[in-house]
Structures are given as structure tokens and as C-alpha cells.
Design an enzyme around this catalytic site. Structure first.
Site, PDB file in Angstrom:
ATOM      1  N   HIS A   1       0.836  -1.205   0.000  1.00 38.93           N
ATOM      2  CA  HIS A   1       0.000   0.000   0.000  1.00 38.93           C
ATOM      3  C   HIS A   1       0.871   1.256   0.000  1.00 38.93           C
ATOM      4  O   HIS A   1       0.659   2.172  -0.807  1.00 38.93           O
ATOM      5  CB  HIS A   1      -0.904  -0.030   1.236  1.00 38.93           C
ATOM      6  CG  HIS A   1      -1.725   1.205   1.437  1.00 38.93           C
ATOM      7  ND1 HIS A   1      -3.056   1.283   1.110  1.00 38.93           N
ATOM      8  CD2 HIS A   1      -1.397   2.433   1.951  1.00 38.93           C
ATOM      9  CE1 HIS A   1      -3.513   2.484   1.400  1.00 38.93           C
ATOM     10  NE2 HIS A   1      -2.533   3.202   1.910  1.00 38.93           N
ATOM     11  N   GLU A   2       1.850   1.296   0.893  1.00 44.24           N
ATOM     12  CA  GLU A   2       2.708   2.483   0.981  1.00 44.24           C
ATOM     13  C   GLU A   2       3.589   2.625  -0.263  1.00 44.24           C
ATOM     14  O   GLU A   2       3.845   3.746  -0.719  1.00 44.24           O
ATOM     15  CB  GLU A   2       3.583   2.413   2.245  1.00 44.24           C
ATOM     16  CG  GLU A   2       2.803   2.379   3.545  1.00 44.24           C
ATOM     17  CD  GLU A   2       1.839   3.544   3.690  1.00 44.24           C
ATOM     18  OE1 GLU A   2       2.089   4.611   3.097  1.00 44.24           O
ATOM     19  OE2 GLU A   2       0.812   3.375   4.371  1.00 44.24           O
TER      20      GLU A   2
ATOM     21  N   HIS B   1       1.737   4.418  -2.890  1.00 40.11           N
ATOM     22  CA  HIS B   1       1.780   5.868  -2.705  1.00 40.11           C
ATOM     23  C   HIS B   1       3.079   6.449  -3.271  1.00 40.11           C
ATOM     24  O   HIS B   1       3.087   7.539  -3.844  1.00 40.11           O
ATOM     25  CB  HIS B   1       1.668   6.220  -1.221  1.00 40.11           C
ATOM     26  CG  HIS B   1       0.275   6.110  -0.676  1.00 40.11           C
ATOM     27  ND1 HIS B   1      -0.830   6.597  -1.329  1.00 40.11           N
ATOM     28  CD2 HIS B   1      -0.190   5.588   0.496  1.00 40.11           C
ATOM     29  CE1 HIS B   1      -1.914   6.382  -0.599  1.00 40.11           C
ATOM     30  NE2 HIS B   1      -1.552   5.765   0.505  1.00 40.11           N
TER      31      HIS B   1
ATOM     32  N   GLU C   1      -6.582   6.456  -0.925  1.00 38.26           N
ATOM     33  CA  GLU C   1      -6.467   5.252  -0.101  1.00 38.26           C
ATOM     34  C   GLU C   1      -7.083   4.053  -0.812  1.00 38.26           C
ATOM     35  O   GLU C   1      -6.526   2.956  -0.795  1.00 38.26           O
ATOM     36  CB  GLU C   1      -7.135   5.478   1.258  1.00 38.26           C
ATOM     37  CG  GLU C   1      -6.429   6.490   2.145  1.00 38.26           C
ATOM     38  CD  GLU C   1      -4.973   6.148   2.369  1.00 38.26           C
ATOM     39  OE1 GLU C   1      -4.663   4.997   2.748  1.00 38.26           O
ATOM     40  OE2 GLU C   1      -4.126   7.038   2.138  1.00 38.26           O
TER      41      GLU C   1
END
Length: 322
Positions: free
Chosen positions: A148-149, A152, A231
Site C-alpha cells: 500500500h505504501e 503511494h 487510499e
């Protein structure tokens, strides 16, 4: 489906638009405050120049050094592979899968599980995880969080989020300055004796007070606009990198259901974390939350595999599964 390159281009463009919008907000706020404090257009113009200078300095500072400010304010400490070999292995795997350079790795000594990524671009990125996250999650769940990070990082969300945190924080500081000045000095210096000038000055003073009160709300609304849809996208991108939605599902449930408060979080950085550090899991969709509800995020992941949606109670139960 929005392509990776479309998302990167949008984030680069939105970063520039954000800087421009905040500079305009600084200028307007500066004019109102300047007129309220001095009572004449010359003082207001001078305040605009000062406000614009502050916005430019803030933009440059946030671009080149904002990530270190965020990491230091979060009490993150950079670590090496021998200190956390499994974490480094997972970060390296996800960086390779995302096609980005290996970011620097930080650990925050906090019992609450959470994580965020920061930096101005993939070549200058950092990922920070709490010690509570490392203790609470297994490797599969950790992959989901790091994926997930890393999404980003790959999508340039980190640059946009960094600019948001620093620039809108500057507007809040400007608002607090005006409120304190008004409290201690009664709203400004002498004004022209003409009635219409006095009335105009009073109007600008009132407008300045209203803007000062609304500034924190504006900050939160900007953070919401930045964070919520990103998100969802990062969750989906994590599944693309890990080829496994179940690890991220359990990780989101575990992080959000943990009762420990995140001591190092603050209003300027809350939108950067994978789970809102000020909200509990499975809660209702709060109007001013910077993150989507955990139940919605998990159910969107379950849509990818065609599984039935979960309710709040099922999500809480999911947090205990291994």
C-alpha cells in the site's frame, strides 16, 4: 481504469495546482489580515507580499525538506537491514514489484500499529512503520501494508500529501497568529477618522476573524479531498503488487481495531497514515475523516475476489484471524 501514468501525471499536475491555490489563499488571507490590522490599503498590500513570501518559502521547504520534518515530528529513526531483516526484505520485494528505488526505512517506537510513506518522489522516498505494527502483523499482512505504501510512492501521492501537510499547516498558523493578535491588541492599529474607513476596517476585521475560524475546517477538507480516493487506489495497487488481497484485508482490520492511540500523530500528518490514527476500526463514515471507513475499504478488496461483503462485527473478527 485509470492507468499508472495517468495517475502520476495527475498527481504532478495537482501538486502544482495545490501550491498555486495555497499561495492564492495566503495572499487573500494576508490582504484581509493586513487591512484589519493597519486600516489602509498600503498595509494590506504589504501583508500580501509577506504572505506570498511565506507561501513560497513554505512550498520550497516542504518540497526539499518536508519529509524530514514529518519523520522527525513522528519521532522516526532510520534503521538498517540487520536491525529488521524481515521488514527490509518485504520493502525490497515491494520496491522491485513497483519498479521504484529502494526507499529509506524508518521505525517509530510506538505501540499503536500504523505506517506511512513520505518524500518528494520515488528517488527520495521513505517508509516509516511503528514498532507496534512489526509486533502485531505477520509477514503476509506486512506485505499488504508495505505494498500500500509503495503504491503511494509509485503514484507520487507522497509528494502531494507532503505539500498538503506543510502548506495547509501554514494557513492554520497564519490564522492562529491573527486570532492571538486580535486577542492581545484588540484588532489592530489606529485607523483613519473618517466613518466609512472605520466601517470598512471593522468589516475586514470581522472577515479576518471568520477566516481564522474557518481555516482549520478548510485544512481538514483539503486533507479529506487528498486522502480518501487515494487510499482506495493504493489498496487496489497493493493487491496488484502482492497478488494477495487477504494480507491487506487482515492488516487493515488489525490496525484499525487496535485500541492503542498513536502518540506521535498530529492533525497535519494524520492523512498520511494507512489508517487514520484518530479513528477506530469499522466506525461510521465521519464527515471530517481523512480516510474512508475500514469496512468500505475491506469490502472493496473483497470485490476483487468476488467474495461477500463483511459487516463491522465480521471485520473485528477478521482482525484476530491468522
Amino acid at each position: 481504469m485509470v492507468s499508472l501514468y495517468d495517475e502520476e501525471s495527475a498527481n504532478r499536475r495537482n501538486s502544482l495546482l495545490l501550491v498555486f491555490a495555497v499561495m492564492v489563499a495566503f495572499a487573500l488571507f494576508g490582504y484581509v489580515i493586513g487591512y484589519a490590522l493597519t486600516g489602509d490599503a498600503g498595509g494590506a498590500a504589504a501583508a500580501v507580499i509577506v504572505a506570498l513570501a511565506l507561501s513560497i518559502v513554505s512550498a520550497l521547504a516542504s518540497y526539499f525538506g518536508g519529509d524530514q520534518v514529518v519523520l522527525k515530528s513522528s519521532q522516526g529513526r532510520e534503521i538498517t537491514r540487520p536491525q529488521a531483516p524481515e521488514l527490509f526484505d518485504v520493502v525490497e520485494e515491494m520496491a522491485t514489484a513497483a519498479g521504484v528505488p529502494m526507499p529509506r526505512v524508518y521505525v517509530i517506537d510506538d505501540a499503536s500499529p500504523n505506517a506511512f510513506a513520505t518524500g518528494r518522489d520515488p528517488a527520495h522516498a521513505s517508509i516509516a512503520v511503528t514498532s507496534g505494527l512489526l509486533r502485531r502483523l505477520d509477514r503476509e499482512e506486512l506485505q499488504g501494508v508495505i505494498g500500500h505504501e509503495m503504491s503511494h510512492v509509485r503514484n507520487y501521492d507522497i509528494r502531494f500529501s507532503l505539500l498538503v501537510g506543510v502548506l495547509v499547516g501554514g494557513i492554520s498558523l497564519l490564522a492562529q497568529f491573527f486570532l492571538r493578535w486580535t486577542f492581545w491588541f484588540g484588532g489592530g492599529s489606529r485607523r483613519d477618522s473618517r466613518d466609512n474607513s472605520e466601517v470598512l476596517g471593522a468589516i475586514f476585521l470581522l472577515l479576518g476573524l471568520v477566516l481564522s475560524i474557518l481555516a482549520p475546517i478548510f485544512t481538514t477538507l483539503v486533507q479529506m479531498a487528498v486522502s480518501r480516493q487515494r487510499e482506495y487506489l493504493a489498496d487496489a495497487s497493493s493487491v496488484e503488487l502482492t497478488r494477495n488481497p487477504y494480507g491487506l484485508e487482515r492488516a487493515l482490520a488489525a490496525i484499525s481495531s487496535d485500541p492503542e492511540p498513536l502518540q506521535v500523530a498530529n492533525g497535519a500528518t494524520q492523512h498520511m497514515y494507512i489508517v487514520n490514527p484518530f479513528k477506530k476500526a469499522g466506525g461510521t463514515s465521519a464527515l471530517f475523516s481523512t480516510h474512508p471507513p475500514i469496512v468500505d475499504r475491506i469490502n472493496r478488496l473483497r470485490q476483487l475476489t468476488g467474495e461477500a461483503p463483511l459487516d463491522r462485527r465480521a471485520v473485528t473478527a477478521l482482525a484476530g484471524l491468522k
